[in-house]
Write an enzyme that holds these catalytic residues in place. Structure first.
Site, short mmCIF file in Angstrom:
data_model
loop_
_atom_site.label_atom_id
_atom_site.label_comp_id
_atom_site.label_asym_id
_atom_site.label_seq_id
_atom_site.Cartn_x
_atom_site.Cartn_y
_atom_site.Cartn_z
N CYS A 1 -63.41 -33.35 -3.33
CA CYS A 1 -61.94 -33.15 -3.86
C CYS A 1 -62.61 -31.50 -3.79
CB CYS A 1 -61.83 -33.48 -4.62
SG CYS A 1 -59.75 -33.78 -4.98
N HIS B 1 -62.94 -39.81 -4.14
CA HIS B 1 -62.70 -40.48 -5.89
C HIS B 1 -63.27 -41.89 -5.67
CE1 HIS B 1 -61.95 -36.23 -6.97
NE2 HIS B 1 -60.80 -36.18 -6.61
N ARG C 1 -48.67 -33.76 -3.80
CA ARG C 1 -49.64 -34.12 -4.69
C ARG C 1 -49.86 -35.63 -3.52
NH1 ARG C 1 -52.93 -31.89 -7.19
NH2 ARG C 1 -54.21 -32.81 -8.69
N1 GLN Z 1 -57.06 -28.56 -7.28
C1 GLN Z 1 -57.64 -28.80 -6.55
C2 GLN Z 1 -56.23 -29.39 -5.46
O1 GLN Z 1 -55.43 -30.20 -6.00
C3 GLN Z 1 -58.64 -30.15 -6.46
C4 GLN Z 1 -57.80 -31.22 -7.22
C5 GLN Z 1 -59.37 -32.25 -7.59
O2 GLN Z 1 -61.03 -31.78 -7.29
N2 GLN Z 1 -59.26 -34.06 -7.85
O3 GLN Z 1 -56.39 -29.59 -4.50
#
Ligand code: GLN
Length: 236
Positions: A93, A190, A126
């Site tokens: 990520c 994850h 998101r």
């Molecule tokens: N900050 C990054 C995004 O939102 C990665 C988020 C994360 O590692 N879960 O794309």
């Protein structure tokens, strides 16, 4: 840090370690030791220099910590030296986005480490939920399974290959997920990723040790977890 043990370096647990990504280090160490491979693990905080290692791990992070990690890693150059030596890098990520030429955080564009041919910008929504797909056949792995939570979208250049074709979730852009080139591999999964994808953990171990095969081990629990998650997402 010269030793015959496999050296696993967790990069910046104080910045990049969301959603249990530290589990990736524990799983790699466990799976190596189960095969009689001695392991040393190192958790390197942001104010420390990166040591020489065999496998480098980075996890997810919120925007602020992600931007700080980029700044420190660009100054440190230890990850660049590691990639030059063909050490293994497994990044999740925010850590994955950091490997590319640029990423967005806190509404601004930041330069990345430029270690693989990807760049990331921001999506309209998101991406949150289950992520699964069929892995690049060249890697010889079963269906990828994980959990994603990110605002970024990642674009792949010709120097990398997608890790997987998306079957559920978003990953890079709703079509592909993750990227790999040489012994550098990034994913949005994850879970932690390696608990849900033990064959991917073994691939990283094979890259790091040069072993073509690793002996079988008891995978009762990871198999149960995979079955439950793949069934829940219609990928079983
Ligand atoms: N900050 C990054 C995004 O939102 C990665 C988020 C994360 O590692 N879960 O794309």
């Amino acid at each position: 840090m010269s030793s015959s043990a496999l050296q696993i370096v967790w990069v910046y647990p104080d910045l990049l370690s969301t959603y249990g990504d530290r589990g990736n280090m524990l799983i790699l160490a466990h799976r190596a030791r189960a095969r009689g491979i001695p392991v040393q693990t190192h958790e390197i905080h942001v104010n420390e220099a990166l040591p020489e290692g065999d496998i480098y791990l980075m996890g997810g992070g919120e925007d602020g910590p992600q931007a700080l990690a980029a700044e420190r890693l660009l100054a440190d150059r230890g990850l660049h030296r590691a990639v030059d030596r063909r050490a293994v890098v497994f990044a999740v990520c925010a850590g994955y986005q950091l490997l590319g030429s640029s990423f967005f955080a806190k509404g601004a564009k930041f330069g990345g480490l430029d270690l693989i041919d990807i760049s990331s910008d921001r999506g309209e929504t998101r991406a949150v939920g289950e992520l699964g797909g069929e892995v690049d056949p060249a890697l010889g792995l079963p269906t990828l399974s994980g959990f994603e939570n990110h605002g970024g979208r990642t674009h792949l250049g010709p120097g990398v290959k997608p890790l997987a074709t998306v079957k559920t979730g978003i990953g890079n852009d709703g079509r592909t997920e993750g990227a790999w080139a040489g012994t550098v591999l990034g994913t949005y999964c994850h879970g932690p990723a390696l608990s849900r994808n033990p064959a991917l953990a073994d691939l990283l171990l094979r890259w790091a040790t040069g072993e073509e095969t690793l002996s079988d081990m008891d995978d009762t629990w990871p198999s149960r977890l995979r079955k439950e998650r793949l069934t829940a997402t219609g990928l079983a």
